[in-house]
Scaffold this motif. Structure first.
Motif, mmCIF file in Angstrom:
data_model
loop_
_atom_site.group_PDB
_atom_site.id
_atom_site.type_symbol
_atom_site.label_atom_id
_atom_site.label_comp_id
_atom_site.label_asym_id
_atom_site.label_seq_id
_atom_site.Cartn_x
_atom_site.Cartn_y
_atom_site.Cartn_z
ATOM 1 N N VAL A 49 0.845 -1.186 0.000
ATOM 2 C CA VAL A 49 0.000 0.000 0.000
ATOM 3 C C VAL A 49 0.884 1.239 0.000
ATOM 4 C CG1 VAL A 49 -1.663 1.357 1.354
ATOM 5 C CG2 VAL A 49 -1.883 -1.136 1.263
ATOM 6 N N ILE A 50 0.489 2.253 -0.766
ATOM 7 C CA ILE A 50 1.130 3.564 -0.649
ATOM 8 C C ILE A 50 0.035 4.594 -0.439
ATOM 9 C CG2 ILE A 50 1.243 4.000 -3.152
ATOM 10 C CD1 ILE A 50 3.958 5.452 -2.543
ATOM 11 N N GLU A 51 0.261 5.471 0.536
ATOM 12 C CA GLU A 51 -0.712 6.495 0.894
ATOM 13 C C GLU A 51 -0.091 7.870 0.657
ATOM 14 O OE1 GLU A 51 -3.382 7.562 4.799
ATOM 15 O OE2 GLU A 51 -1.235 7.217 5.128
ATOM 16 N N PHE A 52 -0.819 8.729 -0.029
ATOM 17 C CA PHE A 52 -0.394 10.103 -0.230
ATOM 18 C C PHE A 52 -1.283 10.997 0.635
ATOM 19 C CE2 PHE A 52 0.634 7.800 -4.144
ATOM 20 C CZ PHE A 52 2.011 7.990 -4.160
ATOM 21 N N GLY A 53 -0.698 11.561 1.693
ATOM 22 C CA GLY A 53 -1.448 12.354 2.646
ATOM 23 C C GLY A 53 -1.561 11.644 3.976
ATOM 24 N N THR A 54 -0.458 11.570 4.705
ATOM 25 C CA THR A 54 -0.393 10.817 5.958
ATOM 26 C C THR A 54 -1.175 11.475 7.081
ATOM 27 O OG1 THR A 54 1.901 10.273 5.359
ATOM 28 C CG2 THR A 54 1.200 9.765 7.615
ATOM 29 N N PHE A 55 -1.046 12.798 7.193
ATOM 30 C CA PHE A 55 -1.454 13.573 8.353
ATOM 31 C C PHE A 55 -0.759 12.949 9.576
ATOM 32 C CE2 PHE A 55 -4.961 15.350 11.244
ATOM 33 C CZ PHE A 55 -4.348 16.584 11.297
ATOM 34 N N LEU A 74 3.721 -0.999 3.742
ATOM 35 C CA LEU A 74 2.987 0.255 3.592
ATOM 36 C C LEU A 74 3.957 1.422 3.583
ATOM 37 C CD1 LEU A 74 -0.314 1.489 5.020
ATOM 38 C CD2 LEU A 74 1.731 2.824 5.567
ATOM 39 N N VAL A 75 3.806 2.281 2.578
ATOM 40 C CA VAL A 75 4.556 3.540 2.493
ATOM 41 C C VAL A 75 3.557 4.673 2.607
ATOM 42 C CG1 VAL A 75 6.032 5.005 1.065
ATOM 43 C CG2 VAL A 75 6.310 2.511 1.001
ATOM 44 N N THR A 76 3.840 5.666 3.428
ATOM 45 C CA THR A 76 2.956 6.817 3.544
ATOM 46 C C THR A 76 3.798 8.084 3.543
ATOM 47 O OG1 THR A 76 1.183 7.834 4.855
ATOM 48 C CG2 THR A 76 2.913 6.667 6.083
ATOM 49 N N CYS A 77 3.288 9.137 2.915
ATOM 50 C CA CYS A 77 4.086 10.359 2.779
ATOM 51 C C CYS A 77 3.218 11.607 2.918
ATOM 52 C CB CYS A 77 4.848 10.369 1.454
ATOM 53 S SG CYS A 77 3.803 10.263 0.000
ATOM 54 N N GLU A 98 6.726 2.493 6.352
ATOM 55 C CA GLU A 98 7.766 3.474 6.044
ATOM 56 C C GLU A 98 7.099 4.835 5.883
ATOM 57 O OE1 GLU A 98 11.454 4.261 2.881
ATOM 58 O OE2 GLU A 98 10.007 2.646 2.527
ATOM 59 N N VAL A 99 7.584 5.820 6.620
ATOM 60 C CA VAL A 99 7.015 7.168 6.600
ATOM 61 C C VAL A 99 8.006 8.103 5.918
ATOM 62 C CG1 VAL A 99 6.111 9.067 7.997
ATOM 63 C CG2 VAL A 99 5.778 6.696 8.756
ATOM 64 N N LEU A 100 7.547 8.782 4.866
ATOM 65 C CA LEU A 100 8.414 9.656 4.077
ATOM 66 C C LEU A 100 7.914 11.094 4.104
ATOM 67 C CD1 LEU A 100 8.868 7.426 0.886
ATOM 68 C CD2 LEU A 100 10.374 7.565 2.877
ATOM 69 N N ALA A 101 8.849 12.038 4.192
ATOM 70 C CA ALA A 101 8.507 13.456 4.109
ATOM 71 C C ALA A 101 8.817 13.958 2.701
ATOM 72 C CB ALA A 101 9.313 14.251 5.134
ATOM 73 N N GLY A 102 7.868 14.682 2.118
ATOM 74 C CA GLY A 102 8.122 15.239 0.789
ATOM 75 C C GLY A 102 6.872 15.274 -0.068
ATOM 76 N N ASP A 103 7.019 15.860 -1.237
ATOM 77 C CA ASP A 103 5.918 15.979 -2.188
ATOM 78 C C ASP A 103 5.501 14.607 -2.700
ATOM 79 O OD1 ASP A 103 4.272 17.681 -4.172
ATOM 80 O OD2 ASP A 103 5.412 16.339 -5.470
ATOM 81 N N GLY A 104 4.220 14.304 -2.592
ATOM 82 C CA GLY A 104 3.733 12.984 -2.955
ATOM 83 C C GLY A 104 3.958 12.621 -4.409
ATOM 84 N N LEU A 105 3.721 13.560 -5.304
ATOM 85 C CA LEU A 105 3.899 13.267 -6.726
ATOM 86 C C LEU A 105 5.357 12.974 -7.061
ATOM 87 C CD1 LEU A 105 1.501 15.773 -8.519
ATOM 88 C CD2 LEU A 105 1.426 13.269 -8.637
ATOM 89 N N LYS A 106 6.251 13.722 -6.443
ATOM 90 C CA LYS A 106 7.671 13.475 -6.671
ATOM 91 C C LYS A 106 8.055 12.085 -6.169
ATOM 92 C CE LYS A 106 12.299 15.252 -5.664
ATOM 93 N NZ LYS A 106 13.087 16.269 -4.921
#
Length: 203
Positions: A49-55, A74-77, A98-106
């Protein structure tokens, strides 16, 4: 079971912290929506799973519970660093997350460049970029062949039905809804639940 109880306690703790200390806490998914997302992951038999918009990570924690215990991923950013700090604390104990900081589209395009694919993609990020997320998932191939693409807030308080000239987000989502409804590559279902949830699969 003890696992289910631990998950329930973790979700309650995360919810309480978000509501008491995080600005824009109204963005937090409801327990019912969280349970729905968990069920979607389980029913689709997603392993990644990848989530764009973790909050603060509430929906991510819910979806983690729907993934296989041994080989789920699961990756969330998000771009909100303060909210991500909360998410990291609550998700760091699970090696599948895995929690990532940054622009989701990038981040999405970086995964595409590496040839990565995800079985379920959940988009709850910049509403005006929904069409771009759709193309990365379907056109560029971030979504696996039989995967499920999920967009949140696609009814946007029902303003999408007649968006005013100054409502840029509602107008953008309205155009997005029309675009994907007429896209011959996919089947689309809009669920009138919460603020609107759209499910997309390849034909």
């Amino acid at each position: 079971s003890s696992t289910r109880l631990n998950c329930h306690n973790a979700l309650q703790a995360l919810r309480a912290e978000t509501l008491s200390s995080i600005p824009r806490a109204h963005m937090l998914a409801s327990p019912q929506q969280g349970a729905f997302l968990q069920r979607l992951v389980r029913m689709s038999r997603a392993e990644s799973v990848i989530e764009f918009g973790t909050f603060t990570g509430y929906s991510a924690l819910c979806m983690l519970e729907g993934l296989p215990r041994r080989h789920g991923k699961l990756v969330t950013c998000d771009v909100d660093v303060a909210a991500l700090e909360v998410a990291r604390r609550h998700l760091s104990c699970d090696p599948r997350a895995e929690v990532l900081a940054g622009d989701g589209l990038k981040i999405a395009r970086e995964y595409v460049a590496r040839g990565a694919k995800f079985d379920l993609i959940y988009v709850d990020a910049n509403k005006r970029a929904y069409a771009d997320y759709f193309e990365v998932a379907i056109g560029a191939g971030l979504l696996s062949q039989h995967g499920l693409l999920v967009f949140d807030n696609t009814l946007f308080k029902l303003r999408v039905l007649c968006p005013g000239s100054k409502e840029r987000i509602a107008s953008s989502i309205s155009r997005f809804n029309a675009q994907i409804a007429n896209d011959e590559r996919v089947d689309v279902t809009v669920l009138p639940l919460w603020d609107g949830i759209t499910l997309v699969q390849r034909r």
